[in-house]
Write a protein that holds these residues in place. Structure first.
Motif, short mmCIF file in Angstrom:
data_model
loop_
_atom_site.label_atom_id
_atom_site.label_comp_id
_atom_site.label_asym_id
_atom_site.label_seq_id
_atom_site.Cartn_x
_atom_site.Cartn_y
_atom_site.Cartn_z
N MET A 184 0.47 -1.21 0.21
CA MET A 184 0.05 -0.09 0.11
C MET A 184 0.68 1.24 0.41
SD MET A 184 -3.16 -0.84 2.68
CE MET A 184 -4.20 0.60 1.99
N GLN A 185 -0.02 2.27 -0.05
CA GLN A 185 1.12 3.53 -0.30
C GLN A 185 0.10 4.56 0.30
OE1 GLN A 185 1.23 4.27 -4.40
NE2 GLN A 185 3.19 3.39 -4.89
N LEU A 186 1.09 5.63 1.09
CA LEU A 186 0.72 6.86 2.10
C LEU A 186 1.00 8.32 1.11
CD1 LEU A 186 -0.93 7.68 4.20
CD2 LEU A 186 1.08 8.24 5.20
N HIS A 187 0.26 8.90 0.61
CA HIS A 187 1.29 10.47 -0.07
C HIS A 187 0.67 11.40 0.18
CE1 HIS A 187 1.08 8.08 -4.33
NE2 HIS A 187 0.66 7.56 -3.75
N CYS A 188 1.40 11.72 0.45
CA CYS A 188 1.52 12.76 1.36
C CYS A 188 1.39 13.91 1.34
CB CYS A 188 3.17 13.12 1.89
SG CYS A 188 3.95 11.95 3.30
N LEU A 189 0.17 14.83 0.80
CA LEU A 189 -0.10 15.72 -0.20
C LEU A 189 0.18 17.13 0.77
CD1 LEU A 189 -3.79 14.88 -1.88
CD2 LEU A 189 -0.96 13.97 -2.41
N GLY A 190 0.04 17.35 2.11
CA GLY A 190 0.32 18.29 2.70
C GLY A 190 0.69 18.09 4.30
N THR A 191 1.97 18.65 4.24
CA THR A 191 2.65 17.58 5.53
C THR A 191 3.30 19.29 6.35
OG1 THR A 191 5.11 18.65 5.05
CG2 THR A 191 3.48 16.10 4.50
N ALA A 192 2.30 20.26 6.69
CA ALA A 192 2.46 21.49 7.59
C ALA A 192 1.70 21.68 8.43
CB ALA A 192 2.99 23.03 6.63
N GLY A 193 2.09 22.49 10.03
CA GLY A 193 0.83 22.44 10.16
C GLY A 193 0.41 24.16 10.58
N TYR A 194 -0.77 24.81 10.70
CA TYR A 194 -1.08 26.25 10.83
C TYR A 194 -1.19 26.79 9.52
CZ TYR A 194 -1.10 31.22 12.68
OH TYR A 194 -1.57 32.19 12.82
N HIS A 195 -0.21 26.83 8.40
CA HIS A 195 -0.73 27.63 7.10
C HIS A 195 0.38 27.11 6.63
CE1 HIS A 195 2.81 30.40 7.89
NE2 HIS A 195 3.15 30.63 9.28
N PRO A 196 0.71 27.31 5.13
CA PRO A 196 1.96 26.99 4.01
C PRO A 196 2.81 27.51 4.39
CG PRO A 196 -0.75 27.10 3.03
CD PRO A 196 -1.28 27.88 4.41
N SER A 197 3.53 27.18 3.29
CA SER A 197 4.44 27.37 3.46
C SER A 197 5.62 27.43 1.59
CB SER A 197 6.30 27.30 4.34
OG SER A 197 6.86 25.72 3.90
N GLU A 198 6.41 28.11 1.90
CA GLU A 198 6.98 27.96 0.15
C GLU A 198 6.94 26.48 -0.16
OE1 GLU A 198 7.45 29.62 -2.01
OE2 GLU A 198 7.02 32.05 -0.46
N THR A 199 7.65 24.81 0.60
CA THR A 199 7.75 24.13 0.22
C THR A 199 6.17 22.75 1.12
OG1 THR A 199 8.67 23.65 2.06
CG2 THR A 199 10.39 24.62 0.27
N ARG A 200 5.94 23.21 2.25
CA ARG A 200 4.65 22.58 2.43
C ARG A 200 3.20 23.18 2.69
NH1 ARG A 200 7.43 18.27 5.71
NH2 ARG A 200 9.06 18.82 6.27
N HIS A 201 2.19 22.04 2.21
CA HIS A 201 1.09 22.71 2.47
C HIS A 201 0.30 22.20 3.41
CE1 HIS A 201 -0.45 24.92 -0.91
NE2 HIS A 201 0.76 24.24 -2.19
N THR A 202 -1.16 22.91 4.30
CA THR A 202 -0.94 22.36 5.66
C THR A 202 -1.34 20.33 4.80
OG1 THR A 202 -3.46 22.95 4.96
CG2 THR A 202 -1.79 24.23 5.90
N SER A 203 -1.83 19.52 6.41
CA SER A 203 -2.90 18.65 6.68
C SER A 203 -2.94 17.95 5.44
CB SER A 203 -2.44 18.24 8.17
OG SER A 203 -1.76 18.68 9.19
N CYS A 204 -3.06 16.89 4.71
CA CYS A 204 -3.60 16.09 3.97
C CYS A 204 -3.18 14.72 3.33
CB CYS A 204 -3.76 16.93 2.45
SG CYS A 204 -5.25 15.71 1.32
N TYR A 205 -3.16 13.33 3.94
CA TYR A 205 -2.46 12.29 3.28
C TYR A 205 -3.61 11.35 2.11
CZ TYR A 205 0.80 14.24 6.28
OH TYR A 205 1.33 15.30 7.06
N PHE A 206 -2.91 10.52 1.84
CA PHE A 206 -3.82 9.45 0.71
C PHE A 206 -3.58 8.31 0.31
CE2 PHE A 206 -6.51 9.18 -3.49
CZ PHE A 206 -6.89 8.56 -3.33
N VAL A 207 -4.77 7.44 0.73
CA VAL A 207 -4.30 6.00 0.52
C VAL A 207 -5.10 5.82 -0.56
CG1 VAL A 207 -4.05 3.41 1.53
CG2 VAL A 207 -3.78 5.86 3.01
N PRO A 208 -4.38 5.64 -2.29
CA PRO A 208 -5.12 5.72 -3.05
C PRO A 208 -5.77 4.51 -3.54
CG PRO A 208 -2.70 6.56 -3.69
CD PRO A 208 -2.99 6.12 -2.54
#
Length: 263
Positions: free
Chosen positions: A1-25
């Motif tokens: 199985m795969q876990l795709h990390c779509l967003g890994t930041a807390g509070y607000h996005p940064s230049e390299t991270r969006h906020t929390s979101c993980y997907f198992v296709p």
């Protein structure tokens, strides 16, 4: 199985991270709906989408308003959003207000603490996965999820036949160390746990209801997951991790946006 990390930041996005979101296709299961959800359309493999919300703070739910574009790019038969009843009511009243978002969100709202959906307990089924949940300490409250997939067929695996996988998602929490919760966290393949603060920022962690590295190390030592993934990264003061940190006896890493985890 795969876990795709779509967003890994807390509070607000940064230049390299969006906020929390993980997907198992493989199963159409999404953990939280932060700004990283815009990356979802190309990964969809199923006709349904189930979104488990840990809580209703904006960095975890704002992506629900992106669903119109997502469904335009990749139509689905159904989208279900799961969370505590009071959090769902808040989202529907405030975020989905016509003064904030102009049209009704095309989703089915499912309260995990509603007997009609949860069979009167803290366990329910989603597309072949058994999901159990526990409340966590955080301002406004949050939910940790344990997701157990069974009868997974992996023909290329060294172990023939069906197998199972267990993922535990614990974000926006001070980090529970009581015996009951640690028992609930045991025997998982992946522990996806927030770590928003450095060890020297314990006071801020407690004040804001978040976790720090030494607390995650304590939890990991007690729960003994096969692998630890640190998430909800502080967007202005990112955590660093010494790969030789002896507090972790299992592989441990800080996840990054667009990273794909095999488990």
């Amino acid at each position: 199985m795969q876990l795709h990390c779509l967003g890994t930041a807390g509070y607000h996005p940064s230049e390299t991270r969006h906020t929390s979101c993980y997907f198992v296709p493989e199963t159409g299961l999404l953990l939280d709906a932060g700004t990283g959800i815009f990356r979802l359309p190309s990964l969809l493999k199923t006709d349904t989408l189930d979104i488990l919300l840990s809580h209703a703070h904006l960095d975890h739910i704002v992506g629900l308003t992106f669903l119109l574009d997502i469904l335009y790019q990749h139509p689905l038969q159904s989208v279900r959003v799961w969370g505590e009843a009071e959090k769902i009511n808040a989202i529907r009243t405030l975020l989905a207000s016509e003064f904030i978002f102009p049209v009704e969100l095309p989703v089915q709202w499912c309260a995990i603490d509603d007997p009609d959906h949860a069979s009167g307990n803290q366990t329910f089924e989603i597309n072949g996965a058994c999901v159990s949940w526990r409340r966590q300490e955080h301002p406004g409250g949050s939910i940790g999820y344990r997701i157990h997939w069974t009868n997974i067929n992996e023909p290329n695996s060294p172990d023939s036949g069906a197998t199972s996988r267990v993922l535990l998602y614990a974000t926006d929490t001070v980090g529970a160390t009581d015996e009951d919760t640690l028992h609930w966290m045991k025997d998982v393949d992946l522990l996806l746990h927030e770590c928003n603060f450095h060890d020297h920022q314990v006071e801020w962690a407690i004040k804001t209801g978040h976790c720090y590295l030494d607390r995650v190390a304590q939890i990991s030592a007690a729960a003994s997951p096969k692998r630890v993934l640190l998430t909800h990264v502080n967007p202005i003061d990112e955590l660093t991790l010494d790969k030789g940190d002896e507090r972790f006896s299992m592989p441990c890493e800080i996840v990054s946006d667009k990273q794909v985890i095999e488990f």
